[in-house]
Scaffold this motif. Structure first.
Motif, short mmCIF file in Angstrom:
data_model
loop_
_atom_site.label_atom_id
_atom_site.label_comp_id
_atom_site.label_asym_id
_atom_site.label_seq_id
_atom_site.Cartn_x
_atom_site.Cartn_y
_atom_site.Cartn_z
N ASN A 127 0.83 -1.20 0.00
CA ASN A 127 0.00 0.00 0.00
C ASN A 127 0.87 1.25 0.00
N VAL A 128 0.27 2.37 -0.34
CA VAL A 128 0.96 3.66 -0.25
C VAL A 128 1.13 4.03 1.22
N CYS A 129 2.29 4.56 1.57
CA CYS A 129 2.55 5.03 2.94
C CYS A 129 3.00 6.48 2.88
N ARG A 130 2.46 7.31 3.76
CA ARG A 130 2.80 8.74 3.76
C ARG A 130 3.56 9.18 4.99
N GLY A 131 3.79 8.27 5.92
CA GLY A 131 4.56 8.67 7.09
C GLY A 131 4.43 7.68 8.23
N VAL A 132 5.12 8.00 9.33
CA VAL A 132 5.15 7.14 10.51
C VAL A 132 4.88 7.98 11.75
N THR A 133 4.70 7.29 12.88
CA THR A 133 4.37 7.96 14.15
C THR A 133 5.39 7.57 15.21
N TYR A 134 5.89 8.56 15.93
CA TYR A 134 6.87 8.34 17.00
C TYR A 134 6.20 8.47 18.36
N TYR A 135 6.57 7.55 19.27
CA TYR A 135 6.08 7.61 20.65
C TYR A 135 7.25 7.46 21.61
N THR A 136 7.23 8.23 22.69
CA THR A 136 8.16 8.02 23.78
C THR A 136 7.45 8.29 25.10
N ASP A 137 7.85 7.56 26.12
CA ASP A 137 7.31 7.82 27.45
C ASP A 137 8.14 8.87 28.19
N GLY A 138 9.12 9.45 27.47
CA GLY A 138 9.98 10.45 28.08
C GLY A 138 11.17 9.86 28.79
N LYS A 139 11.25 8.53 28.77
CA LYS A 139 12.37 7.84 29.42
C LYS A 139 13.12 7.03 28.37
N LYS A 140 13.11 5.72 28.51
CA LYS A 140 13.84 4.87 27.57
C LYS A 140 12.96 4.37 26.44
N ASP A 141 11.66 4.35 26.66
CA ASP A 141 10.74 3.74 25.68
C ASP A 141 10.57 4.65 24.47
N GLN A 142 11.03 4.20 23.31
CA GLN A 142 10.88 4.94 22.06
C GLN A 142 10.41 3.97 20.98
N LYS A 143 9.29 4.30 20.35
CA LYS A 143 8.68 3.39 19.39
C LYS A 143 8.29 4.13 18.11
N ILE A 144 8.32 3.38 17.01
CA ILE A 144 7.81 3.86 15.74
C ILE A 144 6.63 2.98 15.35
N PHE A 145 5.51 3.61 15.03
CA PHE A 145 4.33 2.90 14.53
C PHE A 145 4.19 3.21 13.04
N PHE A 146 4.00 2.16 12.24
CA PHE A 146 3.70 2.38 10.83
C PHE A 146 2.92 1.21 10.29
N ALA A 147 2.17 1.48 9.23
CA ALA A 147 1.27 0.47 8.67
C ALA A 147 1.81 -0.04 7.35
N ALA A 148 1.78 -1.36 7.19
CA ALA A 148 2.16 -2.00 5.93
C ALA A 148 1.31 -3.26 5.80
N ASN A 149 0.97 -3.58 4.53
CA ASN A 149 0.02 -4.64 4.31
C ASN A 149 -1.25 -4.24 5.05
N SER A 150 -1.90 -5.14 5.76
CA SER A 150 -3.09 -4.79 6.53
C SER A 150 -2.76 -4.75 8.01
N GLN A 151 -1.50 -4.46 8.34
CA GLN A 151 -1.05 -4.55 9.72
C GLN A 151 -0.45 -3.24 10.20
#
Length: 722
Positions: A127-151
């Protein structure tokens, strides 16, 4: 002595940190959210690159993803967090690179972590993708969320590894949690979600034909992947808006009304803003009569609970594919000397709707105007009125008549488009769809598009690029029933007409931005083509509603295996809910073009507009893009179709690529004067990002091409001063 050494070491580390997070004017700024911020204003406060030195920009680094293919695209607005740039490749590989050098840090390939059943058959939907999302709890937890396929994937931002505690080993299936079985229907996410506290809120792209999944908005726990809340964009019994559907079981069958264009947010107030698209099927509403809330609506939602705060529907019972194409901008404007917290919602039709942020009250009057309702399509029931904002004035033309036609090519070409126009219904944007053809102007791709505008809060000026090209919507009858004794060829053509023709046209030559499929037999055998139908690809949705025999029949028709055409069709059609059987479909997404392939309307065909939202004044308006062959003939800049948006800076600049001609440009934001331009390896159908690293300001653009029959590339290019 040891204490002194330790203190010096700490002081040195602090100095290094400051130097890496500040520019020479003392400001640090990344681009940590799609669109620049949760306000979606595409604004940067950086000033090192300004009107006086922008002409000195040069390439600082180029990153090649290595996986471009024929007609692949990159529509990504990359994010930059703590000196790391996160982006997505043409084939949906998530990557992290050093934002100062472009040096690769890690790559995550979602194909490698898909289910064995999908991977074993080679099925993966790109699928077409236009960007990703960053999350942090302000400490060590840093995550990237992005969608590909149906997931929806959750990936560790530090090393590119799936976060196993999220959902099913780092991913969740977007087919789930919708309240009904949609496992065979297409669903993906093109624009990234948005973070509120410890939730990732997502929208979706669904099919636009009758067999479509619902576009409900969902919030998931960022740590576990558990559903926290859902907002039903097609209301269910007991919910507000349910009364706007004549069929009280529509929520069980109708799809769409989806937020595919992303979100914006007032995080302090906890308000999520969501734009929605039309209900399915796009061009015939005989199965969904009524106003169809919350399709085509601006929604203000309590981000903590998913409860509706207010809404406004910009098109009632949409049959023109007038999805809201971009998230609204969260802004503050002035009216009668007072500041008003507001949102601004651009549309494909060329309108900008302005609402008070908290209450949803229109800041200026929005009239309900009377529109045509007489239609030749049996079962259709059009809305007698449509909303029409009075301020500001439209930023795109909204009517095509003979006086608006293109006279700049040749006399014979003008005579041809004049003759064709006389056979269409034209002159008003809310003319009903028809068998003879109805002009859609602005076209299906705007007006405004998914790139969205930029907003300068210091001046109150919105900068919006627009398409100014007419399209033609032509309806045709659909024969859904089996025909006794029909041949394979007849059955195959019938199935193609009811399932594929709306995009690829009766002659399989495509139209608009849909590719031709007349030479598919040179690229695919039957099994490969069936896999393509099963998974979908980029903007083509998966055809999960079709049986294997039906897919074989369509493959037979498109791949032209005519030697078997006299055999009888023995396939048994998959039992599809009667709601999915349409009386009518369109003959494709067809632009109204001259014989030479240029738009039938007079130029400009693409524009860049600066509008003061405090006064309504058009500060400046210029064509965006050019055709080199027309320029060589002495024809002034015409503008081109454009996809992707601008970024505006406190340094007095407006950066934008977007145009078909493959240029990346910088304008004086106050005057519209072109200050700098450069050629990209392929058109940058994306929005640039502006940031600093190590005291140096950069502007980066993804240049993937692929749209509008342009060549494809795999490059992200960052520019900076010497």
């Amino acid at each position: 002595m040891k204490f002194v050494q330790s203190f010096c070491a700490v002081l040195f580390s602090v100095c290094i940190f400051i130097s890496c997070t500040s520019n020479s004017s003392g400001k640090y700024e990344g681009w940590e959210v799609y669109g620049g911020s949760k306000y979606n204003t595409h604004y940067s406060s950086l000033t090192d690159i300004d009107t006086g030195n922008v002409s000195q920009l040069q390439i600082a680094w180029t990153y090649h993803t290595g996986d471009a293919d024929t007609m692949t695209q990159i529509q990504v607005n990359p994010i930059i967090v703590n000196g790391i740039l996160y982006g997505v490749s043409p084939k949906l590989k998530l990557f992290a690179v050093d934002a100062a050098t472009g040096k690769e840090k890690w790559v995550f390939n979602p194909v490698d972590t898909s289910t064995a059943a999908i991977k074993g058959r080679g099925y993966f939907m790109f699928n077409v993708c236009r960007g990703v999302t960053y999350y942090t709890d302000g400490k060590k937890d840093q995550k990237i969320f992005f969608a590909a396929n149906s997931q929806l994937f959750c990936v560790d931002a530090n090393n590119g590894k799936p976060v196993s505690s999220f959902g099913d080993s780092g991913k969740i299936d977007l087919h789930n949690d919708l309240g009904r079985d949609v496992k065979d229907l297409y669903i993906a996410t093109t624009s990234p979600g948005i973070i509120y506290k410890d939730m990732i809120i997502i929208g979706s792209r669904v099919a636009e034909d009758a067999a479509a999944a619902p576009g409900h908005i969902r919030a998931y726990d960022v740590n576990t992947g558990k559903l926290r809340w859902i907002f039903h964009t097609i209301p269910q019994p007991g919910e507000a808006g349910y009364e706007t559907w004549d069929d009280k079981e529509a929520y069980k069958h109708i799809g769409g009304a989806n937020t595919w264009a992303g979100f914006s947010m007032d995080e302090e107030k906890g308000i999520l803003f969501a734009p929605t698209g039309s209900a399915s099927y796009d061009f015939y509403g005989g199965k969904r009569t009524g106003q169809n809330l919350y399709a085509n609506s601006v929604l203000a939602i309590d981000a903590a609970t998913g409860k509706r705060i207010w809404h406004f529907q910009t098109v009632h019972h949409d049959v023109w594919d007038k999805d809201l194409p971009t998230a609204p901008l969260v802004i503050t404007i002035k009216k009668d000397g007072k500041e008003i917290e507001a949102i601004a919602q651009p549309t494909k039709s060329g309108f900008i709707f302005l609402f008070e942020r908290v209450t949803g009250k229109p800041i200026y009057p929005i009239n309900e105007i009377t529109v045509p309702t007489e239609t030749e399509l049996i079962g259709e029931k059009l809305s007698p009125t449509q909303p029409w904002p009075t301020f500001p004035k439209p930023f795109a033309r909204q009517s095509l008549t003979e006086s608006d036609l293109n006279k700049q090519i040749t006399d014979s070409s003008y005579a041809d488009i004049k003759r064709r126009l006389s056979s269409y219904t034209t002159g008003f944007m809310f003319n009903p769809p028809s068998r003879q053809g109805t002009v859609i102007f602005p076209g299906f791709d705007g007006g405004a598009e998914w790139g969205g505008p930029a907003y300068d809060h210091e001046t109150g000026i919105i900068y919006i690029n627009a398409n100014d090209i007419p399209w033609v919507l032509t309806m045709t009858d659909v024969k859904n029933e089996m025909i006794t004794g029909e041949t394979n060829l007849q059955a195959a053509q019938r199935l193609y007409n009811s399932n594929c023709m709306a995009c690829h046209a009766p002659d399989r030559r495509g139209g608009g931005n849909v590719p031709a499929i007349i030479d598919m037999n040179k690229k695919y055998n039957e099994q490969q083509f069936i896999e393509l139908l099963t998974t979908g690809r980029r903007m083509m949705p998966a055809a999960g509603q079709l049986s294997l025999e039906e897919k074989k029949a369509i493959a037979y028709w498109i791949l032209e295996n005519n030697k078997e055409q006299k055999k009888k069709y023995t396939g048994k059609p998959k039992q599809i809910d009667n709601y999915y059987q349409m009386r009518y479909t369109s003959t494709g997404y067809n632009k109204f073009l001259t014989k030479e392939g240029y738009p039938a309307s007079a130029p400009p065909w693409g524009t860049l507009n600066a509008i003061n939202l405090n006064t309504g004044e058009v500060v400046w308006k210029i064509p965006l893009g050019e055709y080199p062959e027309l320029k060589a003939k002495g024809i002034p800049a015409t503008g081109t179709e454009n996809y992707g948006g601008p970024a505006v800076t406190a340094g007095g600049l407006l950066f934008i690529a977007a145009s078909k001609d493959g240029k990346f440009r910088a304008f004086n934001k106050r005057t519209g004067e072109l200050l700098w331009e450069t050629d990209l390896p392929a058109p940058g159908f994306a929005t640039p990002s502006v940031y600093t690293v190590g005291g140096k300001q950069f502007v980066v653009i993804a240049c993937g091409g692929g749209k509008l029959n342009t060549h494809s590339s795999d490059a992200y290019i960052a520019f900076a001063l010497p």
